[in-house]
Design an enzyme around this catalytic site. Structure first.
Site, PDB file in Angstrom:
ATOM      1  N   THR A 106      -1.437  -7.591   7.290  1.00 46.87           N
ATOM      2  CA  THR A 106      -0.517  -6.454   7.295  1.00 46.87           C
ATOM      3  C   THR A 106       0.467  -6.555   8.451  1.00 46.87           C
ATOM      4  O   THR A 106       1.679  -6.368   8.291  1.00 46.87           O
ATOM      5  CB  THR A 106      -1.304  -5.134   7.406  1.00 46.87           C
ATOM      6  OG1 THR A 106      -2.173  -5.011   6.272  1.00 46.87           O
ATOM      7  CG2 THR A 106      -0.378  -3.944   7.450  1.00 46.87           C
ATOM      8  N   ARG A 107      -0.047  -6.884   9.633  1.00 48.64           N
ATOM      9  CA  ARG A 107       0.806  -6.926  10.821  1.00 48.64           C
ATOM     10  C   ARG A 107       1.846  -8.047  10.750  1.00 48.64           C
ATOM     11  O   ARG A 107       2.960  -7.907  11.254  1.00 48.64           O
ATOM     12  CB  ARG A 107      -0.064  -7.080  12.066  1.00 48.64           C
ATOM     13  CG  ARG A 107      -0.944  -5.863  12.336  1.00 48.64           C
ATOM     14  CD  ARG A 107      -1.935  -6.099  13.465  1.00 48.64           C
ATOM     15  NE  ARG A 107      -2.834  -4.980  13.612  1.00 48.64           N
ATOM     16  CZ  ARG A 107      -2.593  -3.891  14.341  1.00 48.64           C
ATOM     17  NH1 ARG A 107      -1.455  -3.808  15.014  1.00 48.64           N
ATOM     18  NH2 ARG A 107      -3.464  -2.910  14.412  1.00 48.64           N
ATOM     19  N   ASN A 160      -5.226   2.961   2.800  1.00 49.17           N
ATOM     20  CA  ASN A 160      -4.131   2.031   2.524  1.00 49.17           C
ATOM     21  C   ASN A 160      -4.629   0.747   1.877  1.00 49.17           C
ATOM     22  O   ASN A 160      -3.961   0.157   1.020  1.00 49.17           O
ATOM     23  CB  ASN A 160      -3.392   1.698   3.818  1.00 49.17           C
ATOM     24  CG  ASN A 160      -4.295   1.132   4.900  1.00 49.17           C
ATOM     25  OD1 ASN A 160      -5.296   1.750   5.270  1.00 49.17           O
ATOM     26  ND2 ASN A 160      -3.958  -0.032   5.425  1.00 49.17           N
ATOM     27  N   CYS A 174       0.837  -1.203   0.000  1.00 50.39           N
ATOM     28  CA  CYS A 174       0.000   0.000   0.000  1.00 50.39           C
ATOM     29  C   CYS A 174       0.872   1.254   0.000  1.00 50.39           C
ATOM     30  O   CYS A 174       0.615   2.215  -0.750  1.00 50.39           O
ATOM     31  CB  CYS A 174      -0.960  -0.007   1.187  1.00 50.39           C
ATOM     32  SG  CYS A 174      -0.162  -0.042   2.817  1.00 50.39           S
ATOM     33  N   GLY A 227      -4.897  -5.131   9.302  1.00 52.34           N
ATOM     34  CA  GLY A 227      -5.372  -6.436   9.738  1.00 52.34           C
ATOM     35  C   GLY A 227      -4.230  -7.389  10.036  1.00 52.34           C
ATOM     36  O   GLY A 227      -3.048  -7.023   9.988  1.00 52.34           O
ATOM     37  N   PRO A 228      -4.564  -8.647  10.329  1.00 51.67           N
ATOM     38  CA  PRO A 228      -3.528  -9.642  10.656  1.00 51.67           C
ATOM     39  C   PRO A 228      -2.497  -9.815   9.552  1.00 51.67           C
ATOM     40  O   PRO A 228      -1.310  -9.996   9.833  1.00 51.67           O
ATOM     41  CB  PRO A 228      -4.338 -10.931  10.869  1.00 51.67           C
ATOM     42  CG  PRO A 228      -5.717 -10.467  11.203  1.00 51.67           C
ATOM     43  CD  PRO A 228      -5.924  -9.197  10.451  1.00 51.67           C
TER      44      PRO A 228
END
Length: 319
Positions: free
Chosen positions: A165-166, A287, A129, A162-163
């Site tokens: 991305t993390r 994003n 992103c 969200g999960p």
């Protein structure tokens, strides 16, 4: 030959669900063929099923077993970098066009405003992103002057991370840095992501610092304006937060660029924000919106090429 190409989405989370809505509403050459997940209780799968789209909770292997699979030519992967490597291996064996929304970077980097028309690989990677938002600016400066160094900072709402991305923060920074150099034209790049916990959630904001050779500032600003307009053609909420800022870095007080050494020239500072279209996600999740919008632009291009190739084959057979 049909005027639409069927597409499947792997990953029925926030990104996959938003992309599904975009395909249903905005696609020119694509239509939904299937939604794929691994959790039978997934809200995204349930939503797709209510819309009459074939679904499976058995992952990519389940997709292969769906009756509609033989008609699917394009698959979007909105899962994780690790999962994508397996999906790529399975789907390439079936000649499916893959559009990768993870940072796996198996295929070439694609940013529609920069190189969509020139790339045509079996696997197309949508970078990240932050990369989609900022690398066009680096490329715009590169069109005017040689870029020594480019640094981007992508600040997103914690609620829009969200999960997936993390769990991919390391891949985000490495993939974005590599794409800054590959597509942006910088000799050296750096990427930083910030998850902002502010309430109410803030929209995506991006900062781009570019150190280039000395150049006409008006030409650089005009090049950036043209690039912003290109991105806005598929991401309407993409915009400059304020006018481009310039600083001249003199030769007697250069910046020390890691692995490059002292560099002087023109420092260009660009401040952006990305507001989401709120098709499925809230408007602050720019994003995610810029990723799904870029992926749709890529998917539509791939579908158009497949339709054109089918028409050409049909004409050859008639000749």
């Amino acid at each position: 030959m049909s005027d639409k190409v069927k597409a499947a989405i792997i990953g029925p989370g926030n990104i996959g669900s938003d992309l599904m809505i975009k395909v249903l509403r905005n696609a020119k050459y694509l239509e939904m063929g299937a939604m794929v997940g691994v959790d039978p209780s997934s809200d995204g799968l349930a939503r797709a099923e209510r819309l009459g789209i074939p679904v499976t909770s058995d992952g990519v292997e389940g997709l292969l077993k769906l009756d509609v699979f033989d008609k699917i030519d394009v698959v979007f992967d909105a899962t994780s970098a690790g999962a994508h490597r397996h999906h790529d291996e399975v789907l390439r064996a079936h000649g499916v066009q893959i559009i990768d929304l993870t940072p796996a970077a198996i295929g070439p980097y694609v940013i529609p405003a920069i190189n969509l028309e020139s790339e045509n690989a079996p696997n197309m990677n949508m970078v990240t992103c932050g990369g989609q938002a900022t690398i066009p600016i680096v490329a715009a400066v590169s069109q005017v002057a040689k870029v020594h160094y480019a640094e981007i900072v992508a600040s997103i709402s914690s609620k829009s991370a969200g999960p997936g991305t993390r769990s991919n923060i390391d891949e985000f920074t490495e993939t974005t840095r590599a794409a800054i150099e590959k597509l942006g034209g910088a000799d050296r790049g750096k990427a930083i992501i910030v998850l902002n916990p502010a309430e109410p959630p803030l929209i995506m904001r991006d900062t781009v610092f570019v150190l280039s050779e000395l150049a006409d500032q008006a030409e650089v600003e005009a090049s950036i304006a043209r690039m912003v307009a290109k991105v806005q053609s598929y991401v309407p909420g993409y915009r400059l937060k304020q006018r481009v800022q310039f600083d001249v870095i003199p030769a007697n007080a250069p910046f020390n660029v890691p692995k490059l050494g002292p560099r002087h020239g023109l420092k260009t500072s660009v401040f952006l924000e990305v507001e989401g279209a709120a098709h499925y996600l809230p408007s602050y999740a720019g994003n995610l919106d810029i990723m799904t919008s870029a992926a749709l632009a890529c998917g539509d291009m791939m579908a158009r090429r497949r339709i054109a190739a089918g028409i050409a084959r049909g004409l050859q057979e008639l000749a």
